[in-house]
Design a protein around this motif. Structure first.
Motif, mmCIF file in Angstrom:
data_model
loop_
_atom_site.group_PDB
_atom_site.id
_atom_site.type_symbol
_atom_site.label_atom_id
_atom_site.label_comp_id
_atom_site.label_asym_id
_atom_site.label_seq_id
_atom_site.Cartn_x
_atom_site.Cartn_y
_atom_site.Cartn_z
ATOM 1 N N TYR A 6 49.675 -50.614 92.836
ATOM 2 C CA TYR A 6 50.784 -50.186 91.972
ATOM 3 C C TYR A 6 50.315 -49.844 90.557
ATOM 4 O O TYR A 6 51.143 -49.535 89.698
ATOM 5 C CB TYR A 6 51.866 -51.265 91.914
ATOM 6 N N LEU A 7 49.038 -49.875 90.316
ATOM 7 C CA LEU A 7 48.493 -49.616 88.983
ATOM 8 C C LEU A 7 48.957 -48.267 88.429
ATOM 9 O O LEU A 7 49.298 -48.151 87.252
ATOM 10 C CB LEU A 7 46.966 -49.695 89.011
ATOM 11 N N GLY A 8 49.017 -47.241 89.265
ATOM 12 C CA GLY A 8 49.448 -45.910 88.831
ATOM 13 C C GLY A 8 50.867 -45.886 88.297
ATOM 14 O O GLY A 8 51.205 -45.044 87.449
ATOM 15 N N ARG A 9 51.711 -46.788 88.755
ATOM 16 C CA ARG A 9 53.096 -46.828 88.291
ATOM 17 C C ARG A 9 53.221 -47.316 86.855
ATOM 18 O O ARG A 9 54.278 -47.185 86.250
ATOM 19 C CB ARG A 9 53.938 -47.724 89.196
ATOM 20 N N LEU A 10 52.167 -47.891 86.310
ATOM 21 C CA LEU A 10 52.225 -48.390 84.930
ATOM 22 C C LEU A 10 52.175 -47.259 83.906
ATOM 23 O O LEU A 10 52.484 -47.471 82.742
ATOM 24 C CB LEU A 10 51.078 -49.372 84.677
ATOM 25 N N GLY A 11 51.776 -46.049 84.338
ATOM 26 C CA GLY A 11 51.751 -44.899 83.446
ATOM 27 C C GLY A 11 50.656 -44.937 82.400
ATOM 28 O O GLY A 11 50.754 -44.262 81.381
ATOM 29 N N ASN A 53 76.283 -68.352 80.236
ATOM 30 C CA ASN A 53 76.035 -69.767 80.454
ATOM 31 C C ASN A 53 74.551 -70.103 80.537
ATOM 32 O O ASN A 53 74.161 -71.067 81.175
ATOM 33 C CB ASN A 53 76.745 -70.268 81.723
ATOM 34 N N ALA A 54 73.726 -69.299 79.935
ATOM 35 C CA ALA A 54 72.294 -69.576 79.935
ATOM 36 C C ALA A 54 71.833 -69.705 78.492
ATOM 37 O O ALA A 54 72.339 -69.037 77.607
ATOM 38 C CB ALA A 54 71.540 -68.455 80.638
ATOM 39 N N GLN A 55 70.861 -70.530 78.267
ATOM 40 C CA GLN A 55 70.367 -70.716 76.915
ATOM 41 C C GLN A 55 69.386 -69.630 76.523
ATOM 42 O O GLN A 55 69.308 -69.264 75.373
ATOM 43 C CB GLN A 55 69.723 -72.096 76.788
ATOM 44 N N GLN A 56 68.628 -69.133 77.468
ATOM 45 C CA GLN A 56 67.611 -68.130 77.179
ATOM 46 C C GLN A 56 68.032 -66.772 77.742
ATOM 47 O O GLN A 56 68.444 -66.693 78.897
ATOM 48 C CB GLN A 56 66.286 -68.523 77.839
ATOM 49 N N PRO A 57 67.936 -65.714 76.968
ATOM 50 C CA PRO A 57 68.201 -64.385 77.527
ATOM 51 C C PRO A 57 66.990 -63.904 78.336
ATOM 52 O O PRO A 57 65.889 -64.426 78.188
ATOM 53 C CB PRO A 57 68.389 -63.523 76.278
ATOM 54 N N ALA A 58 67.229 -62.920 79.191
ATOM 55 C CA ALA A 58 66.122 -62.263 79.878
ATOM 56 C C ALA A 58 65.458 -61.327 78.880
ATOM 57 O O ALA A 58 66.133 -60.652 78.101
ATOM 58 C CB ALA A 58 66.618 -61.491 81.091
ATOM 59 N N VAL A 59 64.150 -61.280 78.884
ATOM 60 C CA VAL A 59 63.393 -60.388 78.009
ATOM 61 C C VAL A 59 62.930 -59.198 78.844
ATOM 62 O O VAL A 59 62.317 -59.373 79.903
ATOM 63 C CB VAL A 59 62.182 -61.110 77.383
ATOM 64 N N ILE A 60 63.241 -57.996 78.380
ATOM 65 C CA ILE A 60 62.829 -56.766 79.051
ATOM 66 C C ILE A 60 61.613 -56.229 78.323
ATOM 67 O O ILE A 60 61.658 -56.004 77.116
ATOM 68 C CB ILE A 60 63.947 -55.692 79.025
ATOM 69 N N ARG A 61 60.525 -56.024 79.072
ATOM 70 C CA ARG A 61 59.326 -55.456 78.471
ATOM 71 C C ARG A 61 58.563 -54.638 79.502
ATOM 72 O O ARG A 61 58.772 -54.769 80.704
ATOM 73 C CB ARG A 61 58.433 -56.545 77.890
ATOM 74 N N ARG A 62 57.691 -53.798 78.979
ATOM 75 C CA ARG A 62 56.849 -52.965 79.835
ATOM 76 C C ARG A 62 55.855 -53.848 80.583
ATOM 77 O O ARG A 62 55.287 -54.775 80.013
ATOM 78 C CB ARG A 62 56.122 -51.928 78.983
ATOM 79 N N LEU A 63 55.658 -53.552 81.871
ATOM 80 C CA LEU A 63 54.695 -54.301 82.673
ATOM 81 C C LEU A 63 53.284 -53.779 82.437
ATOM 82 O O LEU A 63 53.079 -52.587 82.202
ATOM 83 C CB LEU A 63 55.027 -54.206 84.162
ATOM 84 N N PRO A 102 49.645 -39.196 79.255
ATOM 85 C CA PRO A 102 49.565 -39.010 77.800
ATOM 86 C C PRO A 102 50.890 -38.663 77.128
ATOM 87 O O PRO A 102 51.070 -38.937 75.945
ATOM 88 C CB PRO A 102 48.558 -37.868 77.646
ATOM 89 N N LEU A 103 51.840 -38.085 77.861
ATOM 90 C CA LEU A 103 53.113 -37.684 77.267
ATOM 91 C C LEU A 103 54.188 -38.762 77.383
ATOM 92 O O LEU A 103 55.276 -38.612 76.846
ATOM 93 C CB LEU A 103 53.612 -36.393 77.924
ATOM 94 N N GLY A 104 53.899 -39.845 78.078
ATOM 95 C CA GLY A 104 54.909 -40.870 78.313
ATOM 96 C C GLY A 104 55.818 -40.467 79.457
ATOM 97 O O GLY A 104 55.634 -39.437 80.099
ATOM 98 N N GLY A 105 56.825 -41.278 79.732
ATOM 99 C CA GLY A 105 57.781 -40.961 80.790
ATOM 100 C C GLY A 105 57.422 -41.542 82.135
ATOM 101 O O GLY A 105 58.097 -41.267 83.123
ATOM 102 N N SER A 106 56.358 -42.354 82.210
ATOM 103 C CA SER A 106 55.992 -43.081 83.426
ATOM 104 C C SER A 106 55.665 -44.509 83.030
ATOM 105 O O SER A 106 54.805 -44.743 82.176
ATOM 106 C CB SER A 106 54.767 -42.458 84.108
ATOM 107 N N PHE A 107 56.358 -45.467 83.642
ATOM 108 C CA PHE A 107 56.131 -46.875 83.326
ATOM 109 C C PHE A 107 56.934 -47.746 84.270
ATOM 110 O O PHE A 107 57.802 -47.271 85.002
ATOM 111 C CB PHE A 107 56.542 -47.196 81.878
ATOM 112 N N LEU A 108 56.640 -49.033 84.242
ATOM 113 C CA LEU A 108 57.447 -50.065 84.883
ATOM 114 C C LEU A 108 57.936 -51.012 83.802
ATOM 115 O O LEU A 108 57.170 -51.374 82.902
ATOM 116 C CB LEU A 108 56.629 -50.873 85.896
ATOM 117 N N LEU A 109 59.190 -51.382 83.879
ATOM 118 C CA LEU A 109 59.753 -52.387 82.989
ATOM 119 C C LEU A 109 60.108 -53.612 83.818
ATOM 120 O O LEU A 109 60.508 -53.490 84.980
ATOM 121 C CB LEU A 109 61.025 -51.870 82.303
ATOM 122 N N GLY A 110 59.992 -54.783 83.208
ATOM 123 C CA GLY A 110 60.341 -56.007 83.889
ATOM 124 C C GLY A 110 61.297 -56.844 83.063
ATOM 125 O O GLY A 110 61.280 -56.787 81.832
#
Length: 193
Positions: A59-64, A11-21, A68-76
């Motif tokens: 919280y800057l460290g949580r952004l990964g 029932n919403a016109q806009q979907p939520a957008v998931i992206r890296r913070l 260099p190898l990936g596997g650390s990030f925040l998504l919003g």
């Protein structure tokens, strides 16, 4: 994570957008996190009183950004409000272990969705996007997490994403309030990539 993911809200016109913070999102992330810690103290091992004193930059460290190898990030999960402004309504994180012997493991942390947006598939979309992004990390083989064992809805969400329980830590979270002490067990789960 190359392209944003969409979570449909009924029932919403806009979907939520998931992206890296990114760094510009840290104030919104901190506000969301503070709200989640306040509303759901049994769901997190961190407490609202000490965490509310942290700065957004802490919280800057949580952004990964330095992983260099990936596997650390925040998504919003973002929704458009009236006037077109984006609002962060949900988040999840992944933190890769830094020790050489366990660099193949990341820990899923801090799944949270504002109560006004629960039941719209945002939590599932965040976890799905997190697993998808984890597959892109170099030599990452496993994701682990812990969740309040009495949270049946959240446990089912993780199970639908492919996580399996492997243990239980009784009385893992202790809350003390005017009514006394309350203990909550934590279920441990893992997903092999």
């Amino acid at each position: 994570m190359s392209e944003p993911t969409l979570a449909r809200r009924p029932n919403a016109q806009q979907p939520a957008v998931i992206r890296r913070l990114g760094p510009a999102d840290l104030l919104a992330y901190k506000n969301l996190r503070d709200e989640a810690l306040r509303r759901y103290p049994e769901a997190f091992t961190s407490d609202h009183e000490s965490q509310r004193l942290r700065t957004p930059e802490s919280y800057l460290g949580r952004l990964g950004l330095n992983e260099p190898l990936g596997g650390s990030f925040l998504l919003g999960a973002f929704v458009k409000e009236d006037g077109g402004r984006e609002r962060l309504v949900g988040s999840v994180g992944l933190e890769r272990d830094t020790r050489n012997k366990t660099r193949h493991i990341s820990r899923l942390i801090g799944l949270m969705v504002l109560p006004t947006h629960n039941g719209h598939g945002i939590g599932s979309a965040l976890v799905g996007a997190c697993v998808t992004a984890a597959h892109q990390a170099t030599d990452l083989q496993m994701i682990v997490l812990s969740v309040t064992a009495s949270s049946d809805r959240v446990l089912r969400l993780y199970e639908r994403a492919g996580f399996r329980r492997y243990g239980l830590l009784p009385r893992a979270v202790r809350l003390v309030d005017a009514r006394g002490e309350h203990y909550f067990d934590r279920a441990h789960m893992q997903l092999t990539l």
